[in-house]
Design a protein around this motif. Structure first.
Motif, mmCIF file in Angstrom:
data_model
loop_
_atom_site.group_PDB
_atom_site.id
_atom_site.type_symbol
_atom_site.label_atom_id
_atom_site.label_comp_id
_atom_site.label_asym_id
_atom_site.label_seq_id
_atom_site.Cartn_x
_atom_site.Cartn_y
_atom_site.Cartn_z
ATOM 1 N N SER A 89 42.995 29.803 35.951
ATOM 2 C CA SER A 89 42.664 31.013 36.700
ATOM 3 C C SER A 89 41.266 30.969 37.317
ATOM 4 O O SER A 89 41.103 31.128 38.526
ATOM 5 C CB SER A 89 42.795 32.245 35.801
ATOM 6 O OG SER A 89 42.427 33.407 36.500
ATOM 7 N N GLN B 116 40.269 30.232 41.389
ATOM 8 C CA GLN B 116 39.511 31.220 42.142
ATOM 9 C C GLN B 116 38.328 30.567 42.850
ATOM 10 O O GLN B 116 38.027 30.871 44.009
ATOM 11 C CB GLN B 116 39.028 32.316 41.187
ATOM 12 C CG GLN B 116 38.401 33.510 41.849
ATOM 13 C CD GLN B 116 38.227 34.650 40.867
ATOM 14 O OE1 GLN B 116 39.195 35.260 40.443
ATOM 15 N NE2 GLN B 116 36.987 34.924 40.499
ATOM 16 N N GLN C 167 48.133 34.985 35.359
ATOM 17 C CA GLN C 167 46.720 35.316 35.336
ATOM 18 C C GLN C 167 46.400 36.042 36.635
ATOM 19 O O GLN C 167 47.134 35.928 37.622
ATOM 20 C CB GLN C 167 45.852 34.057 35.249
ATOM 21 C CG GLN C 167 45.774 33.442 33.882
ATOM 22 C CD GLN C 167 44.740 34.127 33.002
ATOM 23 O OE1 GLN C 167 44.076 35.074 33.413
ATOM 24 N NE2 GLN C 167 44.607 33.664 31.777
ATOM 25 N N VAL C 168 45.297 36.776 36.642
ATOM 26 C CA VAL C 168 44.840 37.436 37.871
ATOM 27 C C VAL C 168 43.590 36.724 38.359
ATOM 28 O O VAL C 168 42.612 36.600 37.629
ATOM 29 C CB VAL C 168 44.544 38.926 37.641
ATOM 30 C CG1 VAL C 168 43.951 39.553 38.899
ATOM 31 C CG2 VAL C 168 45.807 39.671 37.237
ATOM 32 N N SER D 247 48.331 36.596 42.833
ATOM 33 C CA SER D 247 48.596 36.454 41.404
ATOM 34 C C SER D 247 49.981 37.005 41.087
ATOM 35 O O SER D 247 50.375 38.037 41.635
ATOM 36 C CB SER D 247 47.542 37.214 40.588
ATOM 37 O OG SER D 247 46.231 36.799 40.916
ATOM 38 N N VAL E 276 48.512 41.337 43.577
ATOM 39 C CA VAL E 276 49.197 41.008 42.329
ATOM 40 C C VAL E 276 50.662 41.398 42.454
ATOM 41 O O VAL E 276 50.975 42.534 42.818
ATOM 42 C CB VAL E 276 48.572 41.735 41.119
ATOM 43 C CG1 VAL E 276 49.334 41.387 39.843
ATOM 44 C CG2 VAL E 276 47.100 41.372 40.977
#
Length: 337
Positions: A91, A95, A111-112, A120, A280
């Motif tokens: 994750s 990013q 995961q975000v 996500s 998301v």
């Protein structure tokens, strides 16, 4: 559709148009052949490619955790416009990498991660696991069923102690305790997702100690748990995909996580320009992103009242009357500390 596989992406891929692919799928720990999460993701990826005509590459390597940044950078620099990552531990890495490749869209599961070019996908595994816990707690009371008279506890074997796995476990325990607050639930971790022999040994220890039903949340390691259930004449609950047929009559159900549905949707949305960044996508009971199997090998063993309790629990979760604890967003509940 064009689909190729490789252990890693070549550093020079971007300089060779013939090596370019529209999409890259990074396989997570446990690898392909896990009959679970990675296999489902691969299936959905290829289905999306088939539907859209995009070309794709699959990257599978034993160093997926230790070399996550390098793998993602090579994938993004190979000419791909879409990189989908199945590895839970990536994750933060994803990013950071995404910032350096604004023309490539990244997707992370479970995961975000933030970023204008990042999507996500979150599965509400705790909701499906709650249903599995309700089922297990109802069945363990049926002392007339083969093996259960002297095995009145529940067990869980997880791949690793991590929020991603404990999200399943917390939901399962909460579901079981909604039926019987005093029901013992033993929890152990294999520290591997790819060792069926270890799963077999750990499960036998649990069964020998009085556990009658084990929820296996451990990738290929869980296959060993299911084998032990059959050998012991007891029961297991599978995960991610339908594992009921691995030991007919000894797998009560499997908690389905429709990774294939999510990945097919991601690929088709990307192809049609509908994949939103910094967003998301939630996949829960309401979205049919998770659920239980139809229990085709065990349904006749399970009393109607127990099946009805599972149906009621599902309705309560979807309606919002019951909230299932989410370890990822809420931290650990008291019963998991």
């Amino acid at each position: 559709m064009t689909l190729t596989s490789s252990g890693s992406l070549p550093q020079s891929a971007a300089a060779h148009p013939e090596n370019e692919h529209n999409a890259v799928l990074v396989i997570g720990q446990g690898g392909l052949g896990d009959q679970s999460y990675n296999d489902l993701g691969h299936r959905g990826f290829t289905q999306g490619l088939d539907q859209t005509g995009l070309s794709g590459r699959v990257v599978e390597t034993s160093s997926v955790v230790s070399e996550g940044g390098t793998i993602l950078r090579q994938a993004a620099s190979s000419g791909a416009g879409l990189v989908i990552d199945l590895e839970y531990s990536h994750s933060g890495i994803l990013q950071d990498v995404a910032k350096d490749f604004p023309d490539c869209h990244f997707v992370i599961l479970n995961q975000v991660a933030s970023g204008s070019n990042v999507t996500s996908v979150l599965f509400e595994e705790q909701q499906g696991s709650f249903l599995a816990g309700v089922l297990a707690a109802g069945v363990i009371r049926q002392t007339h069923l083969p093996g259960l008279k002297h095995h009145q506890e529940l067990g869980v074997i997880g791949g690793t102690r991590s929020v991603g796995i404990d999200k399943f476990i917390a939901g399962f325990v909460q579901g079981a305790h909604s039926v019987d607050p005093g029901l013992p639930v033993r929890i152990s971790y294999a520290n591997t997702f790819s060792d069926p022999a270890k799963g077999l040994d750990m499960a036998h220890v649990m069964y020998d100690g009085g556990v009658g039903i084990i929820y296996a949340v451990a990738g290929t390691t869980g296959i060993g748990v299911i084998r032990a259930a059959a050998q012991s004449g007891l029961y297991a609950i599978g995960v991610d995909q339908d594992e009921d047929g691995l030991a007919p009559g000894h797998v009560l159900t499997s908690m389905l996580k429709h990774t294939e549905v999510a990945l097919e949707r991601v690929v088709t949305d990307y192809a049609h320009g509908k994949l939103a960044g910094d967003s998301v996508v939630h996949m829960g009971l309401r979205e049919d992103g998770i659920g239980l199997t139809d229990m085709r090998y065990t349904r006749t063993l399970i009393p109607a009242s127990v099946l009805q309790s599972v149906t009621k629990a599902r309705e309560d979760i979807v309606s919002g009357r019951v909230h299932v604890w989410n370890v990822v967003t809420q931290g650990y509940p008291d019963f998991m500390r």
